[in-house]
Motif scaffolding. Structure first.
Motif, PDB file in Angstrom:
ATOM      1  N   ASP A  90     -13.742  19.530  -0.724  1.00 43.42           N
ATOM      2  CA  ASP A  90     -12.572  18.817  -0.219  1.00 43.42           C
ATOM      3  C   ASP A  90     -11.319  19.686  -0.290  1.00 43.42           C
ATOM      4  O   ASP A  90     -10.504  19.695   0.629  1.00 43.42           O
ATOM      5  N   HIS A  94      -8.830  20.524   2.589  1.00 45.06           N
ATOM      6  CA  HIS A  94      -7.389  20.228   2.573  1.00 45.06           C
ATOM      7  C   HIS A  94      -6.590  21.479   2.929  1.00 45.06           C
ATOM      8  O   HIS A  94      -5.619  21.415   3.680  1.00 45.06           O
ATOM      9  N   ARG A 169      -4.778  12.148   5.822  1.00 44.26           N
ATOM     10  CA  ARG A 169      -6.196  12.473   5.586  1.00 44.26           C
ATOM     11  C   ARG A 169      -6.420  12.882   4.140  1.00 44.26           C
ATOM     12  O   ARG A 169      -7.370  12.453   3.490  1.00 44.26           O
ATOM     13  N   GLU A 173      -8.713  11.183   0.689  1.00 42.99           N
ATOM     14  CA  GLU A 173      -9.794  11.839  -0.040  1.00 42.99           C
ATOM     15  C   GLU A 173      -9.441  12.097  -1.500  1.00 42.99           C
ATOM     16  O   GLU A 173     -10.317  12.197  -2.357  1.00 42.99           O
ATOM     17  N   PHE A 176     -10.564   9.932  -4.778  1.00 49.85           N
ATOM     18  CA  PHE A 176     -11.886  10.227  -5.349  1.00 49.85           C
ATOM     19  C   PHE A 176     -11.747  11.298  -6.442  1.00 49.85           C
ATOM     20  O   PHE A 176     -12.343  11.200  -7.516  1.00 49.85           O
ATOM     21  N   HIS A 177     -10.915  12.301  -6.178  1.00 44.99           N
ATOM     22  CA  HIS A 177     -10.755  13.389  -7.143  1.00 44.99           C
ATOM     23  C   HIS A 177     -10.215  12.880  -8.471  1.00 44.99           C
ATOM     24  O   HIS A 177     -10.693  13.235  -9.533  1.00 44.99           O
TER      25      HIS A 177
ATOM     26  N   LEU B  40     -15.627  20.197   8.394  1.00 45.21           N
ATOM     27  CA  LEU B  40     -14.236  19.946   8.024  1.00 45.21           C
ATOM     28  C   LEU B  40     -13.800  18.507   8.264  1.00 45.21           C
ATOM     29  O   LEU B  40     -13.071  17.936   7.459  1.00 45.21           O
ATOM     30  N   ARG B  43     -16.851  14.793   6.646  1.00 50.59           N
ATOM     31  CA  ARG B  43     -17.559  14.854   5.363  1.00 50.59           C
ATOM     32  C   ARG B  43     -17.893  13.471   4.812  1.00 50.59           C
ATOM     33  O   ARG B  43     -18.642  13.331   3.863  1.00 50.59           O
ATOM     34  N   ARG B  44     -17.267  12.427   5.392  1.00 52.14           N
ATOM     35  CA  ARG B  44     -17.504  11.080   4.854  1.00 52.14           C
ATOM     36  C   ARG B  44     -17.796  10.081   5.973  1.00 52.14           C
ATOM     37  O   ARG B  44     -17.121   9.066   6.091  1.00 52.14           O
TER      38      ARG B  44
END
Lengths: 329, 93
Positions: A90, A94, A169, A173, A176-177, B40, B43-44
């Protein structure tokens, strides 16, 4: 914050009278919350500031993979290893979203990466600290990604369209991190041995102050903030964001049953915020200048990756050329 | 890497929806552009289909053409259903 002390080239805001008609129209759009898009007219200072900020942000994502990469082969279970790899992937993603946003401003990705490798471009100070034990993977996810989220949630409303969309975006994500990091620490605190619990506290002790430094200098020592705020590249000040982060993090810390290495930290009923001690600013500036514990190692690793991967990129171009020739024949 | 082309990426998020622009990737050829776009931008489970298009193949309207292109439709309110008022007795139409 993943971008610290971004130079705007101006120390004083222009008044409306001092602006050219184009600049006035531009500022009016900003004030009306209209997003600026790549083909719109923009002041050169706005473009340059954005290139600096977005590239710094992208570099931070890319360099940010290194402290975590250190633990991929040593993750305690297969589950943790998969989670860690997904998180690192990820971060690469990014970085790429951000480099593409930066390229819409006419900057070249390779040139900007070269500046990073030559030590001419900055990235977040936080990634110059080593990750010494497994609990660091938890603390990085929870504190470092947590601090990044506080900053990035606000940046979703930044005035430049492509940057704002990349942030949307990324924010999706990023949670989750943070959760996977917190869960690592929770598991260690709930089910771990005394030694493992001590590792958690040790990781927090080492990473707490560097995490607070991520937000950059005090507002009074942040000469570029005024212009960045007027252009709405930045939406909240360094000190505001730092306070937000501390206020939301301390209850999570208490739930873990851990402490932070700050004797001055206490709830201030009157302010409705936590008070906290002074950051060691000398350390912050030293790390930013290149003299942190891992600055040289990080850049050396990045350079090695680019240099040793050169043949792969060359082969890809040669292969593409050959395929094209074949198709033409 | 500058010899690598820039591609714009469009993803169809669900069957029945349009492809939507999501960003860009660099790649040496079309195939690699597709692979990079997949890694890229999906991914989900973000998509069921991807288009990659060389950026240079796209012709875009310029922002200063906004008036020339879009103003003429602004005064044609009769192109909208809401322009035509119907008596309540007629019901839904």
């Amino acid at each position: 914050m993943y971008a610290q002390m971004v130079e705007t080239g101006t120390k004083r805001l222009k008044t409306l009278e001092e602006m050219s008609p184009e600049e006035r129209d531009f500022q009016a759009k900003i004030d009306a919350e209209t997003k600026i898009e790549p083909k719109n007219w923009m002041p050169e200072g706005y473009r340059k500031t954005l290139i600096r900020q977005i590239s710094q942000h992208a570099h931070s994502e890319i360099v940010g993979m290194l402290p975590e990469g250190n633990w991929v082969t040593r993750a305690p279970t297969l589950k943790r290893k998969l989670q860690l790899m997904a998180k690192i992937q990820d971060e690469a993603g990014h970085g790429l979203y951000l480099y593409s946003a930066m390229e819409t401003l006419g900057a070249d990705r390779d040139e900007e990466i070269q500046k990073l490798h030559d030590g001419k471009a900055k990235y977040s100070s936080i990634f110059n600290y080593p990750t010494l034990n497994w609990a660091d993977m938890g603390a990085v996810g929870w504190l470092v990604d947590g601090a990044a989220i506080v900053n990035q949630v606000v940046l979703q409303r930044t005035s430049y369209g492509p940057y704002s969309r990349a942030m949307v975006r990324i924010c999706k994500e990023e949670s989750f991190h943070q959760r996977q990091g917190y869960q690592i620490l929770l598991d260690m605190m709930r089910e771990g041995t005394q030694e493992q619990k001590d590792m958690v506290q040790d990781a927090i002790n080492r990473l707490w102050w560097p995490a607070l430094m991520m937000f950059g200098p005090h507002d009074d020592d942040s000469p570029n903030s005024q212009q960045s705020m007027a252009w709405k590249i930045k939406r909240k000040s360094n000190d505001e964001l730092r306070q937000m982060f501390i206020d939301q993090t301390i209850p999570q810390l208490e739930y873990l049953g851990c402490t932070v290495p700050d004797p001055d930290l206490k709830w201030n009923e009157e302010r409705g915020h936590y008070d906290f001690g002074e950051i060691n600013w000398k350390e912050f500036y030293d790390v930013l200048k290149g003299d942190g514990p891992c600055n040289r190692e990080r850049i050396a690793t990045r350079r090695k990756a680019i240099e040793e991967g050169a043949w792969v990129r060359e082969a890809a171009v040669a292969y593409a050329a050959k395929q094209k020739q074949r198709a033409a024949a | 890497m500058s010899e690598w082309r820039l591609y714009e990426v469009f993803v169809r998020s669900k069957h029945g929806l349009n492809h939507k622009h999501v960003g860009s990737v660099h790649a040496a050829d079309n195939e690699m552009a597709m692979e990079n776009a997949r890694d890229l931008y999906t991914r989900r489970n973000e998509g069921v289909s991807i288009w990659v298009v060389p950026s240079e193949a796209i012709t875009a309207s310029a922002s200063d053409e906004k008036e020339i292109l879009f103003d003429p439709s602004e005064d044609k309110i009769y192109r909208h259903a809401s322009f035509y008022k119907l008596p309540d007795e007629v019901g839904q139409m």
